[in-house]
Design an enzyme around this catalytic site. Structure first.
Site, PDB file in Angstrom:
ATOM      1  N   TYR A   1      48.916  39.797  40.417  1.00 21.26           N
ATOM      2  CA  TYR A   1      50.489  41.175  40.071  1.00 21.26           C
ATOM      3  C   TYR A   1      51.001  41.169  41.398  1.00 21.26           C
ATOM      4  CZ  TYR A   1      52.870  45.063  39.285  1.00 21.26           C
ATOM      5  OH  TYR A   1      53.633  45.968  39.110  1.00 21.26           O
TER       6      TYR A   1
ATOM      7  N   SER B   1      58.715  45.397  42.247  1.00 23.71           N
ATOM      8  CA  SER B   1      57.043  45.837  42.905  1.00 23.71           C
ATOM      9  C   SER B   1      56.780  45.506  44.324  1.00 23.71           C
ATOM     10  CB  SER B   1      55.606  45.072  42.201  1.00 23.71           C
ATOM     11  OG  SER B   1      55.000  46.356  42.404  1.00 23.71           O
TER      12      SER B   1
HETATM   13  P1  NAD Z   1      54.549  49.791  30.892  1.00 27.75           P
HETATM   14  O1  NAD Z   1      53.789  49.136  30.098  1.00 27.75           O
HETATM   15  O2  NAD Z   1      54.705  51.331  30.372  1.00 27.75           O
HETATM   16  O3  NAD Z   1      55.155  49.331  29.996  1.00 27.75           O
HETATM   17  C1  NAD Z   1      55.241  47.949  29.946  1.00 27.75           C
HETATM   18  C2  NAD Z   1      56.121  47.066  28.983  1.00 27.75           C
HETATM   19  O4  NAD Z   1      56.253  45.966  28.781  1.00 27.75           O
HETATM   20  C3  NAD Z   1      56.041  47.622  27.244  1.00 27.75           C
HETATM   21  O5  NAD Z   1      57.364  47.791  27.052  1.00 27.75           O
HETATM   22  C4  NAD Z   1      55.359  46.825  27.208  1.00 27.75           C
HETATM   23  O6  NAD Z   1      55.614  46.872  26.014  1.00 27.75           O
HETATM   24  C5  NAD Z   1      56.071  45.259  27.237  1.00 27.75           C
HETATM   25  N1  NAD Z   1      54.835  43.942  27.477  1.00 27.75           N
HETATM   26  C6  NAD Z   1      53.683  44.051  28.011  1.00 27.75           C
HETATM   27  N2  NAD Z   1      52.987  42.641  27.305  1.00 27.75           N
HETATM   28  C7  NAD Z   1      54.173  42.454  27.166  1.00 27.75           C
HETATM   29  C8  NAD Z   1      54.081  40.976  26.214  1.00 27.75           C
HETATM   30  N3  NAD Z   1      53.407  39.754  26.432  1.00 27.75           N
HETATM   31  N4  NAD Z   1      55.579  40.884  25.933  1.00 27.75           N
HETATM   32  C9  NAD Z   1      56.713  41.346  25.552  1.00 27.75           C
HETATM   33  N5  NAD Z   1      56.375  43.055  25.946  1.00 27.75           N
HETATM   34  C10 NAD Z   1      55.060  43.065  26.772  1.00 27.75           C
HETATM   35  O7  NAD Z   1      54.815  49.343  31.829  1.00 27.75           O
HETATM   36  P2  NAD Z   1      55.605  49.739  33.581  1.00 27.75           P
HETATM   37  O8  NAD Z   1      55.117  50.698  34.341  1.00 27.75           O
HETATM   38  O9  NAD Z   1      56.851  50.416  32.555  1.00 27.75           O
HETATM   39  O10 NAD Z   1      55.635  48.792  33.836  1.00 27.75           O
HETATM   40  C11 NAD Z   1      57.269  47.934  33.666  1.00 27.75           C
HETATM   41  C12 NAD Z   1      57.345  47.133  34.978  1.00 27.75           C
HETATM   42  O11 NAD Z   1      58.133  47.919  35.807  1.00 27.75           O
HETATM   43  C13 NAD Z   1      56.283  46.411  35.018  1.00 27.75           C
HETATM   44  O12 NAD Z   1      56.715  44.886  35.512  1.00 27.75           O
HETATM   45  C14 NAD Z   1      55.958  46.408  35.965  1.00 27.75           C
HETATM   46  O13 NAD Z   1      54.871  45.658  37.218  1.00 27.75           O
HETATM   47  C15 NAD Z   1      56.675  46.991  36.990  1.00 27.75           C
HETATM   48  N6  NAD Z   1      55.909  48.380  38.047  1.00 27.75           N
HETATM   49  C16 NAD Z   1      55.435  49.413  37.312  1.00 27.75           C
HETATM   50  C17 NAD Z   1      55.252  49.801  38.664  1.00 27.75           C
HETATM   51  C18 NAD Z   1      54.189  51.400  38.326  1.00 27.75           C
HETATM   52  O14 NAD Z   1      54.036  52.171  38.960  1.00 27.75           O
HETATM   53  N7  NAD Z   1      54.479  51.987  37.126  1.00 27.75           N
HETATM   54  C19 NAD Z   1      55.448  50.046  40.112  1.00 27.75           C
HETATM   55  C20 NAD Z   1      56.331  49.004  40.439  1.00 27.75           C
HETATM   56  C21 NAD Z   1      56.206  47.784  39.232  1.00 27.75           C
END
Ligand code: NAD
Length: 262
Positions: A157, A144
């Site tokens: 985080y 991130s």
């Molecule tokens: P999201 O909530 O859409 O997806 C998260 C995924 O992780 C889901 O498939 C969920 O089922 C899975 N998950 C959560 N807890 C779990 C567990 N205990 N075991 C197995 N799977 C689990 O969110 P996203 O935004 O797509 O996030 C994906 C990644 O991107 C994360 O690492 C997040 O930190 C990172 N990220 C997101 C953003 C943003 O703005 N959305 C920005 C930077 C980084």
């Protein structure tokens, strides 16, 4: 670019960024193992079935909980058993919780460190021998902007994502002469379920609509004033799997509309 015959494991791929990466890798021809927790098992199987049908690849679902090292190892074993190898590992599962440090709930700290950081270590530890044996591998960590800079109220985080960038560099160095690269993708704001609570909190605090909350959240940090699209992260992941990226390793790549350029 063809990833035909390659086997990819993408954690947290039932939603958001992980699902877009799974789509992009499958579209490039890779067989994929999808993983996630939140949906019902039937929905998760449906995601795998839809990827298989749409892209003509093999796709399976494994419900490993990223807080459980033994389940993570079993997930990698399952991929090897089904596809014959793990060539690409995308450590993507992640959760968020925001609170001032002195009020940060202990169980949220533990869960975020386990899912956003330790799970990437456990999965990489299990997958690396398979990549080293074949002399080819790609590990991609969804970090991130918070792996590079901080924001208030995100102690766990930011600590986990900075840790993940560090882990990325170590794995890159240890495997630099083994045909295995390891990189971190560092997205800014992406409109996925993970940030909905932050949008709701902002809208409530400032007494504005959710749409206005969404605009202000992005506008405050991201000079482009636009969300990053999950598909753009999928395309970056496919590039990192290409031969063109074989010398790109140990990097933390921002895809953030200019957030970390400031
Ligand atoms: P999201 O909530 O859409 O997806 C998260 C995924 O992780 C889901 O498939 C969920 O089922 C899975 N998950 C959560 N807890 C779990 C567990 N205990 N075991 C197995 N799977 C689990 O969110 P996203 O935004 O797509 O996030 C994906 C990644 O991107 C994360 O690492 C997040 O930190 C990172 N990220 C997101 C953003 C943003 O703005 N959305 C920005 C930077 C980084």
């Amino acid at each position: 670019m063809s990833l035909q015959g390659k086997a990819a494991v993408i954690t947290g791929s039932t939603s958001g960024i992980g699902l877009a990466i799974a789509e992009a890798l499958a579209a490039a021809g890779a067989n994929v193992l999808v993983n996630g927790l939140v949906a019902s098992p039937a929905d998760d199987e449906a995601i795998a079935d839809s990827l298989a049908r749409k892209h003509g690849v093999k796709a399976i679902f494994h419900g490993a909980d990223m807080r459980q090292p033994a389940q993570i190892a079993a997930m990698i074993d399952q991929a090897v058993e089904t596809f014959g190898s793990v060539d690409i590992l995308v450590n993507n599962a992640g959760i968020q919780h925001t609170a001032p440090t002195e009020e940060f709930p202990l169980e949220q700290w533990d869960a975020i460190i386990a899912i956003n950081l330790s799970a990437a270590f456990h999965a990489s530890r299990a997958a690396l021998p398979h990549m080293q044996r074949r002399g080819w591998g790609r590990i991609i960590n969804t970090a991130s902007v918070h792996g590079l800079v901080a924001s208030v109220h995100k102690a766990a985080y930011v600590a986990a994502k900075h840790g993940l960038v560090g882990l990325t560099k170590v794995i890159a160095l240890e495997n630099a002469d083994k045909g295995v690269t390891c990189n971190a993708i560092c997205p800014g704001w992406v409109d996925t379920p993970l940030i909905q609570q932050q949008i709701k909190d902002l809208a409530t605090r400032e007494n504005i609509s959710l749409d206005e909350g969404r605009r202000r959240l992005v506008g405050a940090k991201q000079p482009s004033q636009s969300f990053v699209q999950p598909e753009q992260i999928g395309a970056l992941a496919v590039f990192l799997c290409s031969e063109a990226a074989s010398q790109l390793t140990g990097a933390a790549l921002p895809i953030d509309g200019g957030w970390t350029a400031q």
